[in-house]
Design a protein around this motif. Structure first.
Motif, mmCIF file in Angstrom:
data_model
loop_
_atom_site.group_PDB
_atom_site.id
_atom_site.type_symbol
_atom_site.label_atom_id
_atom_site.label_comp_id
_atom_site.label_asym_id
_atom_site.label_seq_id
_atom_site.Cartn_x
_atom_site.Cartn_y
_atom_site.Cartn_z
ATOM 1 N N LEU A 56 -10.411 0.124 2.765
ATOM 2 C CA LEU A 56 -9.066 0.066 1.752
ATOM 3 C C LEU A 56 -9.634 0.702 0.482
ATOM 4 C CD1 LEU A 56 -7.274 -3.177 2.743
ATOM 5 C CD2 LEU A 56 -6.668 -0.790 3.216
ATOM 6 N N ALA A 57 -10.888 0.353 0.147
ATOM 7 C CA ALA A 57 -11.291 0.772 -1.356
ATOM 8 C C ALA A 57 -11.617 2.005 -1.090
ATOM 9 C CB ALA A 57 -12.761 -0.039 -1.511
ATOM 10 N N ILE A 58 -12.114 2.828 -0.179
ATOM 11 C CA ILE A 58 -12.296 4.310 -0.130
ATOM 12 C C ILE A 58 -10.929 4.887 -0.338
ATOM 13 C CG2 ILE A 58 -12.792 6.329 1.334
ATOM 14 C CD1 ILE A 58 -14.699 4.365 2.895
ATOM 15 N N ALA A 59 -9.764 4.258 0.332
ATOM 16 C CA ALA A 59 -8.507 5.086 0.308
ATOM 17 C C ALA A 59 -7.890 4.948 -1.140
ATOM 18 C CB ALA A 59 -7.383 4.295 1.375
ATOM 19 N N TYR A 60 -8.179 3.623 -1.777
ATOM 20 C CA TYR A 60 -7.776 3.423 -3.230
ATOM 21 C C TYR A 60 -8.578 4.469 -4.163
ATOM 22 C CZ TYR A 60 -7.250 0.819 -7.404
ATOM 23 O OH TYR A 60 -6.857 0.673 -8.735
ATOM 24 N N SER A 61 -9.706 4.604 -3.841
ATOM 25 C CA SER A 61 -10.643 5.522 -5.021
ATOM 26 C C SER A 61 -9.966 6.753 -4.788
ATOM 27 C CB SER A 61 -12.068 5.360 -4.724
ATOM 28 O OG SER A 61 -12.592 3.947 -4.657
ATOM 29 N N ALA A 62 -9.668 7.510 -3.628
ATOM 30 C CA ALA A 62 -9.408 8.793 -3.498
ATOM 31 C C ALA A 62 -7.830 8.948 -3.960
ATOM 32 C CB ALA A 62 -9.066 9.042 -1.591
ATOM 33 N N LEU A 63 -7.106 7.860 -4.160
ATOM 34 C CA LEU A 63 -5.736 7.951 -4.864
ATOM 35 C C LEU A 63 -6.006 7.910 -6.250
ATOM 36 C CD1 LEU A 63 -3.562 5.544 -2.641
ATOM 37 C CD2 LEU A 63 -3.519 8.199 -2.562
ATOM 38 N N ARG A 64 -6.903 7.023 -6.626
ATOM 39 C CA ARG A 64 -7.112 7.034 -8.360
ATOM 40 C C ARG A 64 -7.874 7.983 -8.978
ATOM 41 N NH1 ARG A 64 -5.444 2.720 -10.665
ATOM 42 N NH2 ARG A 64 -5.593 4.034 -12.459
#
Length: 488
Positions: A56-64
């Motif tokens: 989830l942290a990877i996905a969040y970083s990819a979005l931000r």
């Protein structure tokens, strides 16, 4: 100060790396050398939970973060290499100051909340009737239990709409997400019909808090000339819930248990509550304006467009309640298990999503919503007539596909009717009543068919005939209105 996305990725990455080393270096030797099997079970469960947070942290970083996709790919790969997370952390520490942040798409979070609310609903459809039977419920109680959720959901919808206009959608969304997640966990304690009834009462009420607030947020942040397409896009997430929810619950319930399925849904709700606490707390509500003369509540809410949208919402979910009650029983009578019920219910969602995301969604800004509403109800009525006659998997899938076309036409139409007929300052209350009719439709659909002396085929025939009558009346009313406008 909010935690930087890369800092969050580094923290969860280090925890993931440490838990992997503990699993490989301590737990596995204890199991295979010392014979302590619980060591791997405990360490593996902890590592699995941390890994989910890391993803989830990877996905969040990819979005931000404004970086290329190589970084998320490397971060994911590092989780499977011992010491890989520690090497990655060294690189991330140097890279953190080099990349700018992108603004967070708040609408995506609202769409996710809409998805969760309907995912919660649709995961119940293939399994609730059989689950109620498994704890000793009679056929009458089975229909009552299915409808009871939506009955108390009605009260939650109305309360949510009133409070959304007064204090804004954020607090209502948070309360709904947290309380719904807690209610889902209570199904583990259900072992007889009386407890199931109590859990359904609570679950339905707290789940009803979510949707009016979420749709109000979405509607109030959209330009008027884009409402039809925006509602269709929101409907995509409803459709995705209709695709994933029944298939997921049907398959998982056959392999594990119904309470386990609801626990998985509860975890999603808790994660969304955490994200909402970070990103939706700054939403500003629209202040009500005073008007002279007649009460703005009566003038704004009680009009033809709103009444049509309420009626469309009722009959949409009336039809859905009938399917929730009768389709699993019909499938079971044909000799199939709950897995087919789940995938059948997903079929209409797949068709609906395709119509929502393809250029066909332009129809909702070009054709009057009352026209697409009539067409949608009519197609859903025809599909209900055909379901009871379908005896093979091919015909069942085809009929549910036709149902999906009707759903895709009806859902955006009734939402657009409501938005066009209400001002922003009263839209929360309007959506509260709108989803109250949504909930009442499920109650009427499942409970009425449980009370009436119909078998499954008779129930589908009754529902299809009723929906076709409503579609004809709506079309006639539209023509009457055109004639009256022409004369005036």
């Amino acid at each position: 100060m909010r935690l930087h996305p890369i800092s969050l990725l580094r923290i969860t990455g280090l925890l993931d790396g440490i838990s992997l080393l503990v699993l490989l270096g301590i737990a596995m030797p204890l199991k295979y050398i010392g014979g302590i099997e619980q060591a791997v079970t405990i360490a593996g469960s902890i590592h699995g939970g941390i890994f989910v947070l890391y993803v989830l942290a990877i996905a969040y970083s990819a979005l931000r973060v404004k970086w290329n996709l190589l970084w998320p790919a490397l971060a994911f790969a590092a989780a499977f290499v011992p010491l890989g997370n520690f090497v990655l952390d060294w690189q991330l520490k140097k890279a953190q100051s080099k990349y700018e942040l992108k603004p967070f798409h708040y609408g995506l979070l609202v769409y996710s909340i809409v998805f969760f609310s309907f995912f919660d609903l649709f995961t119940q459809l293939p399994v609730m009737s059989t689950f109620a039977t498994s704890v000793g419920a009679s056929s009458f109680v089975v229909g009552f239990v299915i409808g009871l959720y939506s009955l108390t959901n009605t009260a939650g919808n109305i309360l949510s709409g009133i409070l959304t206009d007064k204090i804004g959608p954020f607090k209502i969304l948070m309360a709904g997400l947290l309380l719904s997640s807690g209610a889902l966990l209570l199904y583990h304690f259900v072992d007889r019909p009386s407890i199931l009834i109590a859990v359904r009462l609570l679950h339905g009420f707290v789940a009803g808090l979510i949707v009016p607030a979420a749709f109000t947020y979405s509607a109030n942040t959209t330009a008027n000339n884009e409402q039809g397409k925006k509602v269709a896009f929101t409907g995509t997430f409803v459709g995705l819930a209709a695709i994933i929810g029944p298939a997921f619950s049907g398959i998982m319930a056959s392999k594990t248990s119904v309470p386990f399925v609801f626990t998985c849904v509860a975890v999603i709700g808790l994660l969304l509550a955490v994200l909402s606490a970070f990103f939706l707390s700054k939403f500003k509500i629209v202040k009500k304006t005073k008007t002279d003369g007649a009460s703005p509540k009566l003038v704004s809410i009680l009009n033809a467009g709103v009444v049509k949208s309420f009626a469309g919402a009722f009959f949409l979910m009336f039809s859905q309640g009938v399917i929730a009650y009768l389709l699993p029983l019909h499938v079971q009578s044909l000799g199939y298990d709950s897995r087919l019920s789940g995938t059948l219910m997903s079929t209409f969602g797949i068709i609906a999503v395709l119509l929502f995301v393809l250029p066909t969604n332009r129809i909702f800004d070009r054709v009057a919503p009352s026209v697409t509403m009539s067409a949608g109800i009519g197609l859903m009525g025809v599909s209900q007539l055909l379901i009871g006659q379908a005896t093979t998997t091919l015909t069942l899938y085809s009929v549910l596909g036709l149902y999906g076309v009707g759903f895709a036409l009806l859902f955006p139409s009734i939402n657009t009717l409501l938005i066009n007929a209400t001002p922003p300052e009263l839209r929360g209350k309007a959506y509260g009543y709108f989803y109250a009719f949504f909930s009442l439709g499920v109650v009427a659909g499942s409970s009425l068919l449980g009370w009436l002396p119909f078998n499954t085929i008779g129930g589908f025939l009754f529902t299809g005939t009723l929906l076709l009558c409503v579609a004809v009346f709506a079309a006639f009313d539209k023509q009457r209105q055109r004639t009256a406008d022409a004369r005036s």
